[in-house]
Design a protein around this motif. Sequence first.
Motif, PDB file in Angstrom:
ATOM      1  N   LEU A 163       0.828  -1.201   0.000  1.00 45.03           N
ATOM      2  CA  LEU A 163       0.000   0.000   0.000  1.00 45.03           C
ATOM      3  C   LEU A 163       0.864   1.253   0.000  1.00 45.03           C
ATOM      4  N   ALA A 164       1.880   1.275   0.858  1.00 46.58           N
ATOM      5  CA  ALA A 164       2.738   2.456   0.953  1.00 46.58           C
ATOM      6  C   ALA A 164       3.502   2.703  -0.341  1.00 46.58           C
ATOM      7  N   ASP A 165       4.033   1.645  -0.955  1.00 47.68           N
ATOM      8  CA  ASP A 165       4.768   1.812  -2.211  1.00 47.68           C
ATOM      9  C   ASP A 165       3.890   2.432  -3.294  1.00 47.68           C
ATOM     10  N   PHE A 166       2.648   1.972  -3.385  1.00 47.61           N
ATOM     11  CA  PHE A 166       1.779   2.485  -4.438  1.00 47.61           C
ATOM     12  C   PHE A 166       1.313   3.912  -4.139  1.00 47.61           C
ATOM     13  N   ILE A 167       1.065   4.207  -2.877  1.00 51.35           N
ATOM     14  CA  ILE A 167       0.702   5.583  -2.513  1.00 51.35           C
ATOM     15  C   ILE A 167       1.882   6.517  -2.754  1.00 51.35           C
ATOM     16  N   THR A 168       3.088   6.035  -2.465  1.00 52.99           N
ATOM     17  CA  THR A 168       4.285   6.837  -2.731  1.00 52.99           C
ATOM     18  C   THR A 168       4.461   7.059  -4.225  1.00 52.99           C
ATOM     19  N   GLY A 169       4.144   6.023  -5.024  1.00 55.30           N
ATOM     20  CA  GLY A 169       4.218   6.184  -6.475  1.00 55.30           C
ATOM     21  C   GLY A 169       3.312   7.292  -6.965  1.00 55.30           C
ATOM     22  N   ALA A 170       2.206   7.520  -6.254  1.00 53.74           N
ATOM     23  CA  ALA A 170       1.288   8.616  -6.586  1.00 53.74           C
ATOM     24  C   ALA A 170       1.686   9.917  -5.901  1.00 53.74           C
ATOM     25  N   ARG A 171       2.815   9.893  -5.175  1.00 50.73           N
ATOM     26  CA  ARG A 171       3.355  11.055  -4.456  1.00 50.73           C
ATOM     27  C   ARG A 171       2.376  11.599  -3.415  1.00 50.73           C
ATOM     28  N   ASP A 178      14.825   6.247   3.225  1.00 48.41           N
ATOM     29  CA  ASP A 178      13.449   5.838   3.461  1.00 48.41           C
ATOM     30  C   ASP A 178      12.904   5.263   2.163  1.00 48.41           C
ATOM     31  N   GLY A 179      12.317   4.078   2.254  1.00 53.96           N
ATOM     32  CA  GLY A 179      11.815   3.420   1.062  1.00 53.96           C
ATOM     33  C   GLY A 179      10.486   3.932   0.566  1.00 53.96           C
ATOM     34  N   CYS A 180       9.811   4.800   1.339  1.00 58.67           N
ATOM     35  CA  CYS A 180       8.504   5.269   0.854  1.00 58.67           C
ATOM     36  C   CYS A 180       8.168   6.720   1.225  1.00 58.67           C
ATOM     37  N   HIS A 181       8.883   7.336   2.157  1.00 58.40           N
ATOM     38  CA  HIS A 181       8.553   8.706   2.558  1.00 58.40           C
ATOM     39  C   HIS A 181       9.676   9.632   2.126  1.00 58.40           C
ATOM     40  N   ARG A 182       9.394  10.420   1.113  1.00 61.85           N
ATOM     41  CA  ARG A 182      10.426  11.278   0.526  1.00 61.85           C
ATOM     42  C   ARG A 182      11.063  12.224   1.528  1.00 61.85           C
ATOM     43  N   ALA A 183      10.259  12.689   2.484  1.00 65.79           N
ATOM     44  CA  ALA A 183      10.756  13.703   3.424  1.00 65.79           C
ATOM     45  C   ALA A 183      11.927  13.199   4.255  1.00 65.79           C
ATOM     46  N   ASN A 184      12.059  11.885   4.402  1.00 62.90           N
ATOM     47  CA  ASN A 184      13.141  11.324   5.216  1.00 62.90           C
ATOM     48  C   ASN A 184      14.376  10.953   4.400  1.00 62.90           C
ATOM     49  N   ASN A 185      14.366  11.266   3.129  1.00 64.17           N
ATOM     50  CA  ASN A 185      15.501  10.927   2.269  1.00 64.17           C
ATOM     51  C   ASN A 185      16.415  12.130   2.114  1.00 64.17           C
ATOM     52  N   ALA A 186      17.684  11.968   2.462  1.00 67.03           N
ATOM     53  CA  ALA A 186      18.685  13.018   2.229  1.00 67.03           C
ATOM     54  C   ALA A 186      19.228  12.804   0.821  1.00 67.03           C
ATOM     55  N   GLU A 187      18.547  13.369  -0.156  1.00 73.83           N
ATOM     56  CA  GLU A 187      18.842  13.089  -1.560  1.00 73.83           C
ATOM     57  C   GLU A 187      20.291  13.398  -1.925  1.00 73.83           C
TER      58      GLU A 187
END
Length: 463
Positions: free
Chosen positions: A103-111, A431-440
């Motif tokens: 569920l999280a992966d697909f919701i993340t795919g939709a941003r 973070d595998g699904c929450h962009r805010a936690n990724n230090a790009e």
Amino acid sequence: MADDQKLSTRIVDLFGTAIADMVPDKPELARDLLIRAFEVKRFQTRHLPERRQLPSGRIGARVALEGVTGALERPDEAVFTSIFLPTEIFLAMDLRPLVAEALADFITGARAEEGFVRAAEQRGIPETYCSYHKVLLGAAAAKALVRPRLIANCSVACDANNTTFKWLAGELDRPHVYVDVPYAYDEDACSYVADQLRDMAKATQEAYGRTLDEARLSEFVARTQRTLDAMARGLPLRRGHYLHNDMGLEMQQALALHLSLGSEGTFRMAEQQLRDFPRVERFEGLAIAWMHSAPYFSPSLQEMLDANPNAQISVSDMCLNQVSLEGWRRDGAGRLEVGPDGGLVRNEGAHAWAHGPDEPFEAMAERLIKNTFNGPAERRVARMRDIAEAVGADGVVCFCHWGCKETMGASQLAKRELEAAGIPVLVLDGDGCHRANNAEGQASTRMGAFLEMLHARREETAR
């Protein structure tokens, strides 16, 4: 083409932001719009699949989308469950497992993940909690999910499993089944878990008003074992071949091998890999073995690893954690041997499993206990070494997903043990699904430096 991609990304950004903003006040509308978006993506995988993907990859993407979208479209047939719990019982009853990671992966795919993460944190879920589970909890807390008839999970492999589903059962007022899994395998442990799975089957029949046909269950278990056998046999076929994959596809295939393991679709995916890999073009770039989930939405990592002739993910432990490597021939150094056809070789008379499809509950229990994500971290690291060596990996990336204490705890052991075996390791936080936690920026810099080091190491070895 670049302009088209930018426009597409912008449209998805706007859609995701709109969905996230709807979560507090219009959760049902947010859910319905997400389902429509997933249906569009499912149509694409059915009729307009990615050209760059191999046929096996297209099958895996389709199976993953069918599973998630079907569960959301038909909530009366959905079962909320954890990713490592055997699902053949549900599939044999024509039910649809739905896990937090899917569920999280697909919701993340939709941003759109931010709105559900916020909803969870507003209900007191800690910021440091696993983001996959936070998205599921947030969707439930915001009433963006239709209540399932049953919630079922097992203790493998994370702390979140032991709290998320108990919370969901209370929040949604639904029956809850919990399967406790011992760390070590023996026949007593197998019987203990098999009996719990029988109880789960009874609870499922009561909740959904359906009867489990054990003969049909055995058919699903038989397909599971054939699927995992094909995944094992094909490991060396990945070596030196261009797999036409990306981080997103790797995660979709992992979902297919968990939510839909035992289905015809997942079996076809594994069998098709045995045909695809020997036929594809040679790959001279770096082969990366990936440990844990992947931030498939990261632009900088996509540039370095997705459809890139210089580096690719050749294998991931999320796709091989249920495979049995018992009975496959090894050389004097303990490495898996390759046969004349390029695949692994079975020792004469050896079997991968102690229990066959004629004992479906024991077979599922055995697989669950022997899952390399269960028990001590040494088991998981040993599997990582086996599959990295089998595919000729130049290095391993251990991705420490946000809130996953198990992977964080195993990461330094993995680095020490794998590097002692001559396999360089990058421990990468994200973070595998929450962009805010990724230090790009940091992830890009560290991955770039790691790949440069692997290139230099390869050149030095070739001299």
